[in-house]
Design a protein around this motif. Structure first.
Motif, PDB file in Angstrom:
ATOM      1  N   PHE A 129     -71.583   8.248 -32.618  1.00  0.00           N
ATOM      2  CA  PHE A 129     -72.230   8.204 -31.314  1.00  0.00           C
ATOM      3  C   PHE A 129     -71.493   7.209 -30.428  1.00  0.00           C
ATOM      4  O   PHE A 129     -70.825   6.302 -30.924  1.00  0.00           O
ATOM      5  N   PRO A 130     -71.604   7.340 -29.115  1.00  0.00           N
ATOM      6  CA  PRO A 130     -70.877   6.427 -28.212  1.00  0.00           C
ATOM      7  C   PRO A 130     -71.316   4.969 -28.404  1.00  0.00           C
ATOM      8  O   PRO A 130     -72.445   4.690 -28.805  1.00  0.00           O
ATOM      9  N   ALA A 131     -70.404   4.066 -28.081  1.00  0.00           N
ATOM     10  CA  ALA A 131     -70.696   2.631 -28.142  1.00  0.00           C
ATOM     11  C   ALA A 131     -71.697   2.267 -27.053  1.00  0.00           C
ATOM     12  O   ALA A 131     -71.812   2.956 -26.032  1.00  0.00           O
ATOM     13  N   ASN A 132     -72.406   1.156 -27.273  1.00  0.00           N
ATOM     14  CA  ASN A 132     -73.318   0.664 -26.238  1.00  0.00           C
ATOM     15  C   ASN A 132     -72.511  -0.060 -25.161  1.00  0.00           C
ATOM     16  O   ASN A 132     -71.274  -0.061 -25.185  1.00  0.00           O
ATOM     17  N   GLY A 133     -73.187  -0.688 -24.215  1.00  0.00           N
ATOM     18  CA  GLY A 133     -72.512  -1.369 -23.113  1.00  0.00           C
ATOM     19  C   GLY A 133     -71.633  -2.533 -23.535  1.00  0.00           C
ATOM     20  O   GLY A 133     -70.795  -2.993 -22.769  1.00  0.00           O
ATOM     21  N   TYR A 134     -71.817  -3.028 -24.761  1.00  0.00           N
ATOM     22  CA  TYR A 134     -70.996  -4.121 -25.283  1.00  0.00           C
ATOM     23  C   TYR A 134     -69.849  -3.616 -26.154  1.00  0.00           C
ATOM     24  O   TYR A 134     -69.130  -4.403 -26.757  1.00  0.00           O
ATOM     25  N   GLY A 135     -69.721  -2.290 -26.266  1.00  0.00           N
ATOM     26  CA  GLY A 135     -68.672  -1.717 -27.095  1.00  0.00           C
ATOM     27  C   GLY A 135     -69.009  -1.680 -28.567  1.00  0.00           C
ATOM     28  O   GLY A 135     -68.147  -1.481 -29.405  1.00  0.00           O
ATOM     29  N   VAL A 136     -70.295  -1.857 -28.910  1.00  0.00           N
ATOM     30  CA  VAL A 136     -70.725  -1.888 -30.309  1.00  0.00           C
ATOM     31  C   VAL A 136     -71.323  -0.543 -30.690  1.00  0.00           C
ATOM     32  O   VAL A 136     -72.123   0.035 -29.960  1.00  0.00           O
ATOM     33  N   HIS A 137     -70.912  -0.039 -31.845  1.00  0.00           N
ATOM     34  CA  HIS A 137     -71.398   1.244 -32.353  1.00  0.00           C
ATOM     35  C   HIS A 137     -72.494   1.039 -33.394  1.00  0.00           C
ATOM     36  O   HIS A 137     -72.505   0.047 -34.116  1.00  0.00           O
ATOM     37  N   ASP A 138     -73.382   2.023 -33.497  1.00  0.00           N
ATOM     38  CA  ASP A 138     -74.268   2.194 -34.651  1.00  0.00           C
ATOM     39  C   ASP A 138     -75.206   1.017 -34.919  1.00  0.00           C
ATOM     40  O   ASP A 138     -75.382   0.605 -36.067  1.00  0.00           O
ATOM     41  N   MET A 139     -75.845   0.498 -33.899  1.00  0.00           N
ATOM     42  CA  MET A 139     -76.752  -0.631 -34.095  1.00  0.00           C
ATOM     43  C   MET A 139     -78.142  -0.206 -34.559  1.00  0.00           C
ATOM     44  O   MET A 139     -78.884  -1.019 -35.079  1.00  0.00           O
ATOM     45  N   ILE A 140     -78.517   1.027 -34.349  1.00  0.00           N
ATOM     46  CA  ILE A 140     -79.802   1.514 -34.858  1.00  0.00           C
ATOM     47  C   ILE A 140     -79.622   2.919 -35.397  1.00  0.00           C
ATOM     48  O   ILE A 140     -78.681   3.615 -35.042  1.00  0.00           O
ATOM     49  N   GLY A 141     -80.522   3.315 -36.270  1.00  0.00           N
ATOM     50  CA  GLY A 141     -80.633   4.714 -36.618  1.00  0.00           C
ATOM     51  C   GLY A 141     -80.019   5.197 -37.902  1.00  0.00           C
ATOM     52  O   GLY A 141     -80.378   6.258 -38.371  1.00  0.00           O
ATOM     53  N   ASN A 142     -79.095   4.492 -38.498  1.00  0.00           N
ATOM     54  CA  ASN A 142     -78.515   4.984 -39.740  1.00  0.00           C
ATOM     55  C   ASN A 142     -79.344   4.494 -40.928  1.00  0.00           C
ATOM     56  O   ASN A 142     -79.929   5.289 -41.649  1.00  0.00           O
ATOM     57  N   VAL A 143     -79.381   3.199 -41.130  1.00  0.00           N
ATOM     58  CA  VAL A 143     -80.196   2.613 -42.194  1.00  0.00           C
ATOM     59  C   VAL A 143     -80.847   1.334 -41.678  1.00  0.00           C
ATOM     60  O   VAL A 143     -80.318   0.682 -40.790  1.00  0.00           O
ATOM     61  N   TRP A 144     -82.015   0.997 -42.236  1.00  0.00           N
ATOM     62  CA  TRP A 144     -82.597  -0.312 -41.979  1.00  0.00           C
ATOM     63  C   TRP A 144     -81.660  -1.341 -42.588  1.00  0.00           C
ATOM     64  O   TRP A 144     -81.133  -1.155 -43.683  1.00  0.00           O
ATOM     65  N   GLU A 145     -81.420  -2.429 -41.900  1.00  0.00           N
ATOM     66  CA  GLU A 145     -80.459  -3.441 -42.331  1.00  0.00           C
ATOM     67  C   GLU A 145     -81.154  -4.601 -43.032  1.00  0.00           C
ATOM     68  O   GLU A 145     -82.063  -5.228 -42.482  1.00  0.00           O
ATOM     69  N   TRP A 146     -80.707  -4.895 -44.267  1.00  0.00           N
ATOM     70  CA  TRP A 146     -81.177  -6.097 -44.963  1.00  0.00           C
ATOM     71  C   TRP A 146     -80.663  -7.317 -44.199  1.00  0.00           C
ATOM     72  O   TRP A 146     -79.531  -7.334 -43.728  1.00  0.00           O
ATOM     73  N   THR A 147     -81.456  -8.365 -44.116  1.00  0.00           N
ATOM     74  CA  THR A 147     -80.992  -9.631 -43.554  1.00  0.00           C
ATOM     75  C   THR A 147     -81.190 -10.723 -44.606  1.00  0.00           C
ATOM     76  O   THR A 147     -81.815 -10.491 -45.638  1.00  0.00           O
ATOM     77  N   THR A 148     -80.707 -11.911 -44.330  1.00  0.00           N
ATOM     78  CA  THR A 148     -80.877 -13.025 -45.254  1.00  0.00           C
ATOM     79  C   THR A 148     -82.205 -13.738 -45.051  1.00  0.00           C
ATOM     80  O   THR A 148     -82.565 -14.599 -45.850  1.00  0.00           O
ATOM     81  N   ASP A 149     -82.936 -13.398 -43.998  1.00  0.00           N
ATOM     82  CA  ASP A 149     -84.210 -14.059 -43.703  1.00  0.00           C
ATOM     83  C   ASP A 149     -85.305 -13.639 -44.664  1.00  0.00           C
ATOM     84  O   ASP A 149     -85.521 -12.445 -44.881  1.00  0.00           O
TER      85      ASP A 149
END
Length: 119
Positions: free
Chosen positions: A10-30
């Motif tokens: 999918f196209p990048a967002n306004g910051y040029g970043v791809h795939d920030m939502i929608g593929n998998v829930w992301e584990w965090t260290t919190d």
């Protein structure tokens, strides 16, 4: 896509970043907490990560006999639907026991395509 999608499908967002939502829930260290301890006025001002509470506070209070820590998941997955997912966006967060694994929980990798200019 019936499941996960290829990187940059999918196209990048306004910051040029791809795939920030929608593929998998992301584990965090919190570790999970209902709020970040000592919230700063703005998220950019938090001095360190992880920002979650201590592990002991992440246990599910509805199941006091089960002592499995929970970490924060963020971002949403390919299984999200408006009736199920919470605020389908990169900042969405919810608790997940650390012993849980499914096809829609994973992690995201960050790759810089251009070097960072010196400051």
């Amino acid at each position: 896509f019936a499941r996960t999608s290829p990187v940059s499908a999918f196209p990048a967002n306004g910051y040029g970043v791809h795939d920030m939502i929608g593929n998998v829930w992301e584990w965090t260290t919190d570790f999970w907490s209902t709020r970040h301890q000592g919230d700063a006025p703005k998220a950019c001002c938090v001095p360190q990560n992880p920002r979650g509470g201590p592990e002991a506070n992440s246990y599910d209070p509805r199941q006091p006999a089960i002592r499995i820590p929970r970490r924060v998941l963020k971002g949403g997955s390919h299984l999200c639907a408006p009736s199920y997912c919470r605020r389908y966006r990169p900042a969405a967060r919810h608790a997940e026991p650390v012993d849980t694994s499914t096809s829609h929980v994973g992690f995201r990798c960050v790759v810089r395509t251009e070097p960072i200019p010196p400051t």
